[in-house]
Design an enzyme around this catalytic site. Structure first.
Site, PDB file in Angstrom:
ATOM      1  N   LEU A 377       0.679  -1.202   0.130  1.00 44.16           N
ATOM      2  CA  LEU A 377       0.135  -0.002   0.088  1.00 44.16           C
ATOM      3  C   LEU A 377       0.781   1.210   0.070  1.00 44.16           C
ATOM      4  CD1 LEU A 377      -2.715  -1.037   2.687  1.00 44.16           C
ATOM      5  CD2 LEU A 377      -3.128  -0.949   0.105  1.00 44.16           C
ATOM      6  N   GLY A 378       2.002   1.250   0.498  1.00 42.80           N
ATOM      7  CA  GLY A 378       2.954   2.245   0.620  1.00 42.80           C
ATOM      8  C   GLY A 378       4.075   2.187   1.193  1.00 42.80           C
ATOM      9  N   GLN A 379       5.048   2.838   1.405  1.00 44.11           N
ATOM     10  CA  GLN A 379       6.420   3.120   1.889  1.00 44.11           C
ATOM     11  C   GLN A 379       6.786   4.358   2.816  1.00 44.11           C
ATOM     12  OE1 GLN A 379       8.683   0.241   1.257  1.00 44.11           O
ATOM     13  NE2 GLN A 379      10.191   1.329   2.611  1.00 44.11           N
ATOM     14  N   GLY A 380       7.177   3.988   3.981  1.00 46.68           N
ATOM     15  CA  GLY A 380       7.718   5.238   4.750  1.00 46.68           C
ATOM     16  C   GLY A 380       9.123   4.956   5.422  1.00 46.68           C
ATOM     17  N   PHE A 382       9.754   3.892   8.214  1.00 44.55           N
ATOM     18  CA  PHE A 382       9.562   2.640   9.063  1.00 44.55           C
ATOM     19  C   PHE A 382       9.641   1.472   8.400  1.00 44.55           C
ATOM     20  CE2 PHE A 382       5.477   2.083   7.334  1.00 44.55           C
ATOM     21  CZ  PHE A 382       4.871   3.264   7.199  1.00 44.55           C
ATOM     22  N   VAL A 385       3.897  -0.809   4.350  1.00 42.53           N
ATOM     23  CA  VAL A 385       2.690  -1.283   4.496  1.00 42.53           C
ATOM     24  C   VAL A 385       1.898  -2.105   3.540  1.00 42.53           C
ATOM     25  CG1 VAL A 385       0.461  -0.369   5.213  1.00 42.53           C
ATOM     26  CG2 VAL A 385       2.625   0.821   5.954  1.00 42.53           C
ATOM     27  N   LYS A 399       1.948  -2.934   9.102  1.00 38.68           N
ATOM     28  CA  LYS A 399       3.036  -2.039   8.839  1.00 38.68           C
ATOM     29  C   LYS A 399       4.263  -2.896   9.282  1.00 38.68           C
ATOM     30  CE  LYS A 399       2.903   2.244  10.495  1.00 38.68           C
ATOM     31  NZ  LYS A 399       2.824   3.348  11.524  1.00 38.68           N
ATOM     32  N   ASP A 496       2.593  14.719  14.054  1.00 37.82           N
ATOM     33  CA  ASP A 496       2.672  14.854  12.529  1.00 37.82           C
ATOM     34  C   ASP A 496       1.411  14.643  11.909  1.00 37.82           C
ATOM     35  OD1 ASP A 496       4.232  14.546  10.548  1.00 37.82           O
ATOM     36  OD2 ASP A 496       4.577  12.348  10.763  1.00 37.82           O
TER      37      ASP A 496
END
Length: 697
Positions: A377-380, A382, A385, A399, A496
Site C-alpha cells: 500500500l505504501g512505503q515510509g 519505518f 505497509v 506495517k 505529525d
C-alpha cells in the site's frame, strides 16, 4: 446451487441475507466457505466472523452436532476442485427437496419439503445457542450451553482479566498458567519432563486447523504435535485423519452429542496435577464410607487450593520477569523518554509496552501472500505497509518495520504504547502486533480509501470530496484531536498531523493514524533536542526551539484545514510571478514579505483560496468561516492559537463571532530575507514534504 472459494485468489461466492423480512436489499449477514486450512462454512456479520461449522471431514462438518445423521449425508457435499477452489453443493437426489436460507436475523436454516403437508418444514438452524457465536469465550476458553456460566477456561489456563471474567465479559479469554517445554528451554528455566495432553471429549474443535493426513493414529498425531514447538493442540478424527493447531485456540465448544476428541497440550506439572486430582476424585466416588468421602474431599480441596495459589504466584512472578526482559530487550526508553517526555506523574503502566494481542508471523505472511509486492500500500521511513486478509475474512493493513531502521523500532514501541490505550471512532484501530525474530509488525484495520491526500491532491478523485464531505472530514479530525488532548485518560500530542496520516474508511470518514512519534504529555509544554515531524506542518516554537505542546498540533490542524479548503498542498502554492507556501513556510530560496492565505485575507479576496471543486455560493459562509479558523490556528504565538475544544465549538457555530486572526507564523522571518532571491529562484518549484528522521547539531 454452489458455494465456491479459492484459497489462492481469495475469490468467494457468498450467500447474503435480506436487510429485513420485507426488504430484499443486501443485509448484514453473509455465508460462504473459508478455504484456509481445512475448509469450513462461515457466517459473517458485516465482515466479522459470526458462526462457523467446524472442519469438513469428507462427509460432514465436525462442528454441527447431529450432522452425521443420514439426512445430512444426502443434503450437501464439499469438493476440492484441485486448483485451490473448494465447492459446496446442495443435493442432487430428487427424493430430497432441501433448501437453505440465511435470514435477516443471522440464522442459517435448513428446510425440507413435506410432501404430506405440501409445505416447507424446518429441520435445523444455526446458531442455535449462545455458545454457537464465534469466539464467545475468547482464546483458550471453552463454551458449554448446559453450564452456568457458559464459559470456562481450559485446564491449565486462567482468565486473562479476572475482573472482566467474573462480570461475564469473556472475549479476552484465558492464558496459560505454566509454560510448555519449548518455552522453558528458550527462557533458560528448568526444563523438566516432556509435555503431555489432556483429552476433552465431544468437542467442537478450534478454528483454523492444520491438516496432517499422513498420520494414521491418535498416538502418531500426538507424537507429531510434541515435535512441533508451535503445536498447542491436536485431534484425530476417524476416517479423516490428524488435525493440529498453533497459536490461540478460538471458538471451542462442549457438545452433548457429536463432536470429536480434542487433545490440549499441557506442561507436565499441569498434566500430573490434573491426573492426580481426577484419580483422587474417582477413588472417593467409589467409597461408600461417608467419612472417607469427606476426608478425601477436604484433602483434595486443600491440595487444589495450594496448587492454585502456588501456580498463580509462579505465573505472576514469571509475568513480571517477562515485562522486565521485554523492556530491556526492546529498549523502549528512547532518547526522548530520557528527556522527561514521560514524567514521573504518569501511570506506571504507560512505561511498559504490552505487546498484545500478538499475531503469528505465519498468519500475516499468509494474509499478505508472503508480503507480495501487489499487496503493498505504501512505503515510509519505518518500512512498507501491506494489505492483507485474515483467515476469518477481516481485511487488515500490516506495517512491516524495516530491519535496518533504528528509528523504526522506536516508532514501533511508541505506537504500541500509545495507540493501544486509545479507542475513538476518528482514530485508526490497532488490532495487534507481531514480534518474531527480527520481524516487527503492527496490524491495523484496513482503510479502503487509503489517506486523505490520495483524494485531495488528485485532480481526478478530488471531485468526490464535495464541501459536505470535506467539512465532515474536518470535523472528524477535530473530534479525534479533541479526544487525544482532552478526553482520553492519557494526554497525547500527535506531532505529525498531515493529510497522509488521515485515513479514510469506506464512507470517507477520517481516522487519525501513525502515532510513531506521538508523545504523552503531562499537560505542560515539553522541550526536546530531537525535532521530528514534517516540514510545513511544524509550529515555529517546535521547529526553531524544540518546544511542543497541544498548540503544536493545533498549528498542524490549521495547515491541514487550509489544505482541505484549497485542495492544494502546503508546498505547492506557486503563482506565475511568485512562489508561496500555503501559510508561508517555503524553501529558504523563496522569500516574500507576505504569505498567500494571509495576503488574500487582508485583500478581501479569500475566494481565490477556495478549491474550484467546492466553490458553491450555498456554502460560501461556512467555507470562509473555516478559512478564518485555519488562520487562527497558524498564528505565530502558541498562546494566541485556540484550544481544540474551542475550535470544535467554532466549527459547529457554538461560538458565533470569531476573533480576527493575527499574522501567521514565519511572516516576519520571511520578510527579513532578501527578496532578490525570489527572482533568481522563482522557476525552481521545490516540493518539500520530507519527514525529519533525526536532527542533531
Amino acid at each position: 446451487m454452489r458455494f465456491s472459494a479459492n484459497a489462492r485468489t481469495g475469490n468467494k461466492t457468498l450467500l447474503t441475507s435480506w436487510r429485513s423480512s420485507s426488504d430484499p436489499s443486501v443485509g448484514n449477514f453473509s455465508a460462504g466457505i473459508n478455504p484456509l486450512g481445512i475448509p469450513e462454512l462461515f457466517m459473517w456479520y458485516n465482515g466479522h466472523s459470526f458462526w462457523r461449522s467446524g472442519p469438513w471431514c469428507g462427509q460432514n462438518f465436525i462442528g454441527i452436532p447431529g450432522m452425521y445423521t443420514s439426512v445430512y449425508l444426502h443434503g450437501i457435499t464439499l469438493q476440492d476442485e484441485g486448483d485451490g477452489t473448494f465447492t459446496l453443493s446442495s443435493i442432487q437426489d430428487p427424493a430430497y427437496h432441501l433448501t437453505y436460507v440465511l435470514t435477516s436475523h443471522g440464522k442459517f436454516t435448513e428446510q425440507y419439503w413435506d410432501y404430506g403437508k405440501q409445505g416447507w418444514e424446518y429441520t435445523s438452524e444455526v446458531p442455535s445457542t449462545e455458545c454457537d457465536l464465534y469466539g464467545k469465550c475468547g482464546p483458550f476458553g471453552s463454551c458449554d450451553a448446559q453450564n452456568s456460566p457458559i464459559c470456562t477456561c481450559l485446564k491449565g489456563f486462567v482468565p486473562k482479566n479476572q475482573d472482566e471474567w467474573n462480570k461475564g465479559i469473556w472475549t479476552r479469554g484465558c492464558v496459560r498458567m505454566t509454560s510448555l517445554q519449548c518455552d522453558r528451554i528458550q527462557n533458560g528455566s528448568e526444563v523438566g519432563k516432556e509435555d503431555g495432553f489432556m483429552k476433552l471429549e465431544m468437542m467442537k474443535v478450534p478454528t483454523f486447523a492444520e491438516y496432517w493426513p499422513y498420520l494414521s493414529s491418535v498416538q502418531e498425531c500426538k507424537d507429531e504435535c510434541l515435535k512441533n514447538c508451535s503445536c498447542v493442540a491436536c485431534s484425530y478424527y476417524n476416517g479423516f485423519g490428524c488435525m493440529a493447531w498453533t497459536g490461540n485456540l478460538i471458538d471451542i465448544q462442549k457438545f452433548s452429542e457429536g463432536g470429536t476428541d480434542l487433545n490440549i497440550r499441557l506442561a507436565y506439572t499441569e498434566l500430573d496435577t490434573w491426573r492426580s486430582v481426577s484419580y483422587n476424585f474417582s477413588v472417593s466416588g467409589n467409597k461408600r464410607n461417608v467419612k472417607v468421602i469427606i476426608s478425601m474431599s477436604v484433602i483434595v480441596g486443600a491440595i487444589a487450593i495450594f496448587i492454585c495459589v502456588f501456580f498463580s504466584w509462579k505465573w505472576m512472578a514469571k509475568h513480571r520477569e517477562r515485562k522486565l526482559i521485554s523492556e530491556e530487550t526492546l529498549s523502549f526508553k528512547t532518547r526522548e523518554a530520557q528527556e522527561t517526555v514521560f514524567d514521573g506523574n504518569l501511570p506506571e503502566n504507560v512505561r511498559e509496552v504490552k505487546l498484545e494481542p500478538l499475531f503469528k508471523l505465519q498468519i500475516l505472511e499468509t494474509a499478505t501472500n508472503n508480503f507480495d509486492i501487489s499487496k503493498k500500500l505504501g512505503q515510509g521511513g519505518f518500512g512498507a505497509v501491506y494489505r492483507g486478509k485474515l483467515p476469518d475474512g477481516q481485511e487488515i493493513a500490516v506495517k512491516r518495520l524495516s530491519r535496518t531502521s533504528g528509528q523504526g523500532r522506536e516508532e514501533f514501541m511508541n505506537e504500541v504504547a500509545v495507540i493501544s490505550k486509545l479507542q475513538h471512532r476518528n482514530l485508526v484501530i490497532l488490532l495487534g502486533c507481531c514480534v518474531e525474530g527480527e520481524e516487527m509488525m503492527l496490524v491495523y484495520e484496513y482503510m479502503p480509501n487509503k489517506s486523505l491526500d490520495a483524494f485531495l491532491f488528485d485532480s481526478l478523485r478530488k471531485g468526490q470530496l464535495d464541501w459536505k464531505r470535506r467539512f465532515n472530514i474536518i470535523n472528524g479530525i477535530c473530534r479525534g484531536l479533541l479526544y487525544l488532548h482532552r478526553d482520553s485518560r492519557l494526554r497525547i500530542i500527535h506531532r505529525d498531523l498531515k493529510p497522509s496520516n488521515i485515513l479514510l474508511d469506506h464512507e470517507l470518514n477520517p481516522k487519525i493514524s501513525d502515532f510513531g512519534i506521538a508523545r504523552i504529555s503531562g499537560g505542560n509544554e515539553v522541550n526536546t533536542t530531537r525535532v521530528v515531524g514534517t516540514f510545513g506542518f511544524m509550529s515555529p516554537e517546535y521547529l526553531m526551539e524544540g518546544r511542543f505542546s497541544e498548540k503544536s498540533d493545533v498549528f498542524s490542524f490549521g495547515v491541514l484545514l487550509l489544505e482541505i479548503v484549497s485542495g492544494r498542498r502546503n508546498a505547492h502554492f506557486y503563482g506565475n510571478e511568485h512562489a508561496l507556501s500555503l501559510i508561508g513556510f517555503v524553501c529558504l530560496s523563496a522569500t516574500l514579505p507576505e504569505i498567500y492565505a494571509w495576503k488574500l485575507w487582508n485583500e478581501g479576496d479569500i475566494t481565490a483560496l477556495v478549491d474550484p471543486a467546492i466553490s458553491d455560493p450555498c456554502f460560501q459562509v461556512e467555507i470562509f468561516r473555516c478559512i478564518q479558523i485555519g488562520l487562527l490556528c497558524v498564528q505565530e504565538l502558541a498562546k494566541d492559537r485556540p484550544a481544540v475544544s474551542t475550535i470544535s465549538s467554532m466549527l459547529n457555530s457554538e461560538i458565533v463571532d470569531l476573533p480576527p486572526p493575527k499574522k501567521p507564523a514565519f511572516v516576519e522571518r520571511q520578510s527579513s530575507l532578501d527578496t532578490e532571491s525570489i527572482t533568481q529562484n522563482q522557476k525552481i518549484n521545490s516540493i518539500n514534504n520530507v519527514t525529519i528522521s533525526d536532527l542533531n547539531g
